[in-house]
Design a protein around this motif. Structure first.
Motif, PDB file in Angstrom:
ATOM      1  N   PHE A 228      86.927 106.157  44.696  1.00 34.18           N
ATOM      2  CA  PHE A 228      87.354 106.761  45.964  1.00 34.18           C
ATOM      3  C   PHE A 228      86.824 105.981  47.170  1.00 34.18           C
ATOM      4  CE2 PHE A 228      88.545 111.468  45.018  1.00 34.18           C
ATOM      5  CZ  PHE A 228      89.593 111.029  44.237  1.00 34.18           C
ATOM      6  N   GLU A 229      85.708 105.277  47.003  1.00 35.92           N
ATOM      7  CA  GLU A 229      85.126 104.501  48.093  1.00 35.92           C
ATOM      8  C   GLU A 229      85.548 103.033  48.058  1.00 35.92           C
ATOM      9  OE1 GLU A 229      83.262 105.721  50.555  1.00 35.92           O
ATOM     10  OE2 GLU A 229      83.414 107.754  49.744  1.00 35.92           O
ATOM     11  N   ASP A 230      86.379 102.668  47.081  1.00 37.28           N
ATOM     12  CA  ASP A 230      86.775 101.273  46.914  1.00 37.28           C
ATOM     13  C   ASP A 230      87.887 100.903  47.894  1.00 37.28           C
ATOM     14  OD1 ASP A 230      86.837  98.733  45.723  1.00 37.28           O
ATOM     15  OD2 ASP A 230      88.452  99.327  44.376  1.00 37.28           O
ATOM     16  N   GLU A 231      87.755  99.761  48.554  1.00 42.12           N
ATOM     17  CA  GLU A 231      88.773  99.310  49.494  1.00 42.12           C
ATOM     18  C   GLU A 231      90.125  99.104  48.810  1.00 42.12           C
ATOM     19  OE1 GLU A 231      87.535  95.871  51.597  1.00 42.12           O
ATOM     20  OE2 GLU A 231      85.823  96.867  52.576  1.00 42.12           O
ATOM     21  N   GLU A 232      90.104  98.691  47.549  1.00 46.18           N
ATOM     22  CA  GLU A 232      91.352  98.474  46.800  1.00 46.18           C
ATOM     23  C   GLU A 232      92.141  99.772  46.679  1.00 46.18           C
ATOM     24  OE1 GLU A 232      93.892  96.005  44.163  1.00 46.18           O
ATOM     25  OE2 GLU A 232      92.522  95.660  45.824  1.00 46.18           O
ATOM     26  N   LYS A 233      91.455 100.884  46.460  1.00 48.05           N
ATOM     27  CA  LYS A 233      92.116 102.194  46.376  1.00 48.05           C
ATOM     28  C   LYS A 233      92.815 102.512  47.687  1.00 48.05           C
ATOM     29  CE  LYS A 233      91.164 106.840  47.446  1.00 48.05           C
ATOM     30  NZ  LYS A 233      90.481 107.476  48.608  1.00 48.05           N
ATOM     31  N   HIS A 234      92.127 102.300  48.805  1.00 53.27           N
ATOM     32  CA  HIS A 234      92.711 102.610  50.108  1.00 53.27           C
ATOM     33  C   HIS A 234      93.930 101.725  50.371  1.00 53.27           C
ATOM     34  CE1 HIS A 234      93.102 102.672  54.539  1.00 53.27           C
ATOM     35  NE2 HIS A 234      92.652 103.923  54.414  1.00 53.27           N
ATOM     36  N   ARG A 235      93.819 100.442  50.057  1.00 57.52           N
ATOM     37  CA  ARG A 235      94.944  99.529  50.275  1.00 57.52           C
ATOM     38  C   ARG A 235      96.146  99.914  49.436  1.00 57.52           C
ATOM     39  NH1 ARG A 235      97.316  95.489  47.839  1.00 57.52           N
ATOM     40  NH2 ARG A 235      95.841  95.458  46.088  1.00 57.52           N
ATOM     41  N   ARG A 236      95.928 100.192  48.172  1.00 54.63           N
ATOM     42  CA  ARG A 236      97.039 100.518  47.276  1.00 54.63           C
ATOM     43  C   ARG A 236      97.713 101.833  47.680  1.00 54.63           C
ATOM     44  NH1 ARG A 236      97.356  98.236  41.947  1.00 54.63           N
ATOM     45  NH2 ARG A 236      96.079  96.343  41.813  1.00 54.63           N
ATOM     46  N   MET A 237      96.934 102.824  48.057  1.00 52.63           N
ATOM     47  CA  MET A 237      97.532 104.101  48.443  1.00 52.63           C
ATOM     48  C   MET A 237      98.270 103.978  49.776  1.00 52.63           C
ATOM     49  SD  MET A 237      94.905 107.070  47.190  1.00 52.63           S
ATOM     50  CE  MET A 237      94.616 107.310  45.428  1.00 52.63           C
ATOM     51  N   THR A 238      97.736 103.168  50.676  1.00 56.95           N
ATOM     52  CA  THR A 238      98.433 102.944  51.949  1.00 56.95           C
ATOM     53  C   THR A 238      99.776 102.265  51.713  1.00 56.95           C
ATOM     54  OG1 THR A 238      96.342 102.769  53.154  1.00 56.95           O
ATOM     55  CG2 THR A 238      98.287 101.801  54.197  1.00 56.95           C
ATOM     56  N   GLU A 239      99.797 101.272  50.851  1.00 51.42           N
ATOM     57  CA  GLU A 239     101.055 100.590  50.540  1.00 51.42           C
ATOM     58  C   GLU A 239     102.042 101.547  49.887  1.00 51.42           C
ATOM     59  OE1 GLU A 239     100.002  97.258  48.163  1.00 51.42           O
ATOM     60  OE2 GLU A 239      99.248  96.068  49.858  1.00 51.42           O
TER      61      GLU A 239
END
Length: 247
Positions: A228-239
């Motif tokens: 949940f704190e991983d930048e990859e998670k944020h990027r993928r969900m934003t995309e």
């Protein structure tokens, strides 16, 4: 390496057993080389594709000439089982691409991988009891986990061989390809699908699936907290959200 051929790709290693004159029999030198592969993948986690090459055989088992001479101290040294356990515990997923026979220790090597893809001419079997020993490199616990206790006991007690169609039906393999020439293409396609995921999410998912039951749900919660704190998670969900947004 004399018993293995190694191909390095950015996201995976392709490891080919390369003892065709010995039917890819697993001897002490080959085990030492597998440990070297594990050390590399532990230090630099990547996917692994393990195959038997173009000889129409994955691995015909342990080298019987060596096995015959081993004593109780050799058995307690866990020569094969330690290497296979290390493969099983690798950080990223592993796929065995099996063409032709995978017998004895060769079958156990395939079981140590996370997934198995095989050709229609693949054969799996544990003939150890007919040689006066047991399948001591992982089959006694990995095979029941894969196909159920009853089926596993039958195969371990009798040494009966399983063809590709039965292996698919009972869950021993994930996919069967008709033509040997398609095997590596399909195996790489499976790894390509895995590679579409977040590497950290894939790695933690493997860790969670392989963990003992007592580790759950605590391991799942901690792993999810990390993700949940991983930048990859944020990027993928934003995309994902931007693709679904009305134009």
């Amino acid at each position: 390496m004399s018993g293995l051929r190694i191909e390095e790709r950015p996201d995976r290693l392709v490891v080919t057993l390369d003892r065709p004159e010995k039917r890819n029999a697993i001897d002490a030198d080959l085990i030492a080389e597998l440990h070297q592969v594990c050390a590399e993948l532990e230090a630099h986690p990547r996917l692994l594709l393990l195959t038997g090459g173009a000889a129409g055989i994955f691995a015909g088992g342990a080298d019987i000439s060596q096995l015959r001479e081993r004593g109780r101290t050799d058995a307690l040294a866990a020569i094969n089982s330690a290497a296979f356990a290390r493969i099983r515990a690798l950080p990223m997923p592993t796929v065995a691409a099996v063409d032709g026979p995978a017998l004895g220790g060769g079958a156990e090597l395939a079981y140590a991988c996370d997934l198995r893809v095989c050709t229609a001419r693949a054969v799996f079997g544990q003939p150890e009891v007919r040689l006066g020993i047991l399948a001591g490199a992982g089959a006694t616990h990995r095979l029941p986990a894969l196909i159920g206790e009853g089926r596993a006991k039958e195969l371990l007690f009798t040494g009966r061989r399983v063809d590709a169609a039965e292996a698919l039906r009972i869950g021993l393999v994930n996919r069967v390809v008709d033509e040997p020439g398609e095997l590596l293409t399909v195996a790489h396609a499976v790894l390509d699908e895995i590679a579409l995921g977040s590497p950290l999410a894939v790695r933690l998912t493997k860790l969670a699936v392989d963990a003992p039951a007592a580790a759950h749900p605590h391991l799942d919660l901690v792993s999810q907290a990390v993700l949940f704190e991983d930048e990859e998670k944020h990027r993928r969900m934003t995309e994902f959200l931007e693709r679904r947004r009305p134009r």
